[in-house]
Design an enzyme around this catalytic site. Structure first.
Site, short mmCIF file in Angstrom:
data_model
loop_
_atom_site.label_atom_id
_atom_site.label_comp_id
_atom_site.label_asym_id
_atom_site.label_seq_id
_atom_site.Cartn_x
_atom_site.Cartn_y
_atom_site.Cartn_z
N MET A 1 0.88 -0.92 -0.13
CA MET A 1 -0.12 0.08 0.04
C MET A 1 0.77 1.23 0.08
SD MET A 1 -2.63 -1.76 0.29
CE MET A 1 -3.13 -3.42 0.69
N CYS A 2 0.78 2.02 -0.96
CA CYS A 2 1.52 2.91 -1.14
C CYS A 2 1.05 4.19 -2.00
CB CYS A 2 3.04 2.89 -1.77
SG CYS A 2 3.76 1.21 -1.16
N THR A 3 1.57 5.29 -2.15
CA THR A 3 0.92 6.39 -2.97
C THR A 3 2.33 7.29 -3.65
OG1 THR A 3 -0.88 6.94 -1.51
CG2 THR A 3 -0.40 8.60 -3.03
#
Length: 312
Positions: A1-3
Site C-alpha cells: 500500500m503506497c502513494t
C-alpha cells in the site's frame, strides 16, 4: 500500500514523492550503486544479466532488490504494490524478478521513453519475498517532466505514458483508478474528495490536492509540496482497512530529478535527510546508509560516503 505523486508543472524543479505503507517495516537501507556493477535479475537459472550503465541511489526492501530510487541521469522509479498481476509468461526471454525491476530500470536507462521502448525486452516474474506475494506496478519520471505507469496485467505490460500521469496508488489497476477519479471534481464529476485510507480514495485525494498546489518560489517549497501530498495520503499507525489489516506508512521518499537530490523521511522521526547524487555519481565504491538513524538530519551525503561496503 503506497502513494506516488509527481509535480512536473512548476517552474522550480521536477520532483516526485512516494510513501511506503506495509504491515511491518520493510527495514529500508539506502544504497549508492556505482556504474559497472555486474547485475542479475534474480537467483533463477534464466535470470537476465547486465552491467550497470548508470550510477544510482536506491532503497532496498529487507535488503532484497530495490523498491525506489533515482539514477545519475535523473530517471526515477518507484515500485508500488499491485494485487493479482499477471505478467507475460513463456516468452523465452531472460527473466527479472519483481524485486529487481526498479534496479534494472535505473541501471540501464536514462529516460522514461527509453524504459517504455524496452518494456518487453525481458520477462517479469513475481516470486514471493519472505513468503509473501509481491506483485507491483512501476511509476517513472525524468527531468523532462515525462512520466509513465507500467502494469503487468493479463499477460500484457500495460503502459500509460505521458506527463499527465502524475499520481499512482495501489489496486485496482490504473484504468479503474482513472475511471473512479472522473467521478470527482475537478476531474469531471461532482463529488468532493474522500477521506478514507483505501487506494481508490488516496488516489483521488492526492490528485485533488496536487491540482491545487500553489506555485513554489524555492526548491525547499517544491520538495515540501510533494511531501505534503504523500503525507495527506499517508496511513496513520493502527488505522485498519476494511479487511481488518493494518498497513501504516513507514516512510516517505522524494526524488528531485532536476537537481539529483534524493530525500528520505521516516515516519518514526521528525527529521528529513537527503543525499546529493550529483556529488556521488562518479564514485566507484558501493556505499550504504541506514536512513532511519535517529541522529541523521539534513544533508546525509557525507555519512553515506563513510558507510563503505564491498560489493558481493
Amino acid at each position: 500500500m503506497c502513494t506516488r505523486v509527481f509535480w512536473n508543472d512548476n517552474p522550480i524543479a521536477k520532483v516526485a514523492s512516494r510513501s511506503m505503507d506495509w504491515e511491518v517495516s520493510d527495514e529500508p537501507q539506502l544504497w549508492f550503486y556505482p556504474r559497472g556493477l555486474d547485475r542479475s535479475g534474480g537467483p533463477q537459472p534464466d535470470a537476465a544479466a547486465w552491467q550497470s550503465t548508470y550510477s544510482s541511489v536506491a532503497l532496498s526492501m529487507w535488503n532484497v532488490g530495490t523498491s525506489d530510487g533515482m539514477n545519475e541521469k535523473g530517471l526515477a522509479a518507484h515500485a508500488l504494490f499491485l494485487d493479482d498481476i499477471q505478467p507475460p509468461a513463456g516468452t523465452g526471454l531472460p527473466t527479472v524478478a519483481m524485486a529487481m525491476w526498479v534496479q534494472y530500470v535505473l541501471d540501464n536507462f536514462s529516460t522514461v521513453a527509453e524504459v517504455v521502448q524496452h518494456v518487453n525486452d525481458f520477462e517479469l516474474i513475481a516470486p514471493p519475498i519472505r513468503g509473501q506475494y509481491m506483485g507491483a506496478h512501476l511509476a517513472l519520471e525524468d527531468p523532462s517532466g515525462d512520466s509513465a505507469i507500467i502494469e503487468p496485467i493479463d499477460g500484457v505490460m500495460v503502459v500509460h505514458h505521458g506527463p499527465e500521469f502524475t499520481v499512482m496508488a495501489n489496486s485496482p489497476d490504473y484504468d479503474d483508478q482513472l475511471a473512479n477519479l472522473a467521478r470527482y471534481a475537478p476531474f469531471g464529476g461532482e463529488l468532493t474528495p474522500p477521506g478514507d485510507i483505501t487506494s481508490l480514495d488516496r488516489f483521488v485525494r492526492a490528485s485533488y490536492f496536487r491540482h491545487y498546489l500553489p506555485e513554489p518560489t524555492t526548491i525547499q517549497e517544491t520538495v515540501a509540496g510533494v511531501f505534503r501530498l504523500t503525507q495527506n495520503a499517508a496511513v496513520p499507525p493502527g488505522a485498519p482497512y476494511s479487511n481488518g489489516g493494518v498497513y501504516p506508512t513507514w516512510w516517505h521518499a522524494a526524488a528531485d530529478v532536476t537537481n539529483l537530490s534524493y530525500y528520505f523521511w521516516s515516519t518514526l522521526s521528525p527529521s528529513v535527510i537527503w543525499v546529493d547524487l550529483a556529488a556521488l555519481a562518479d564514485g566507484t565504491e558501493l556505499l550504504a546508509l541506514n536512513p532511519r538513524q535517529d541522529e541523521l538530519v539534513g544533508d546525509a551525503t557525507s555519512a553515506f560516503e563513510q558507510s563503505k561496503l564491498l560489493y558481493g
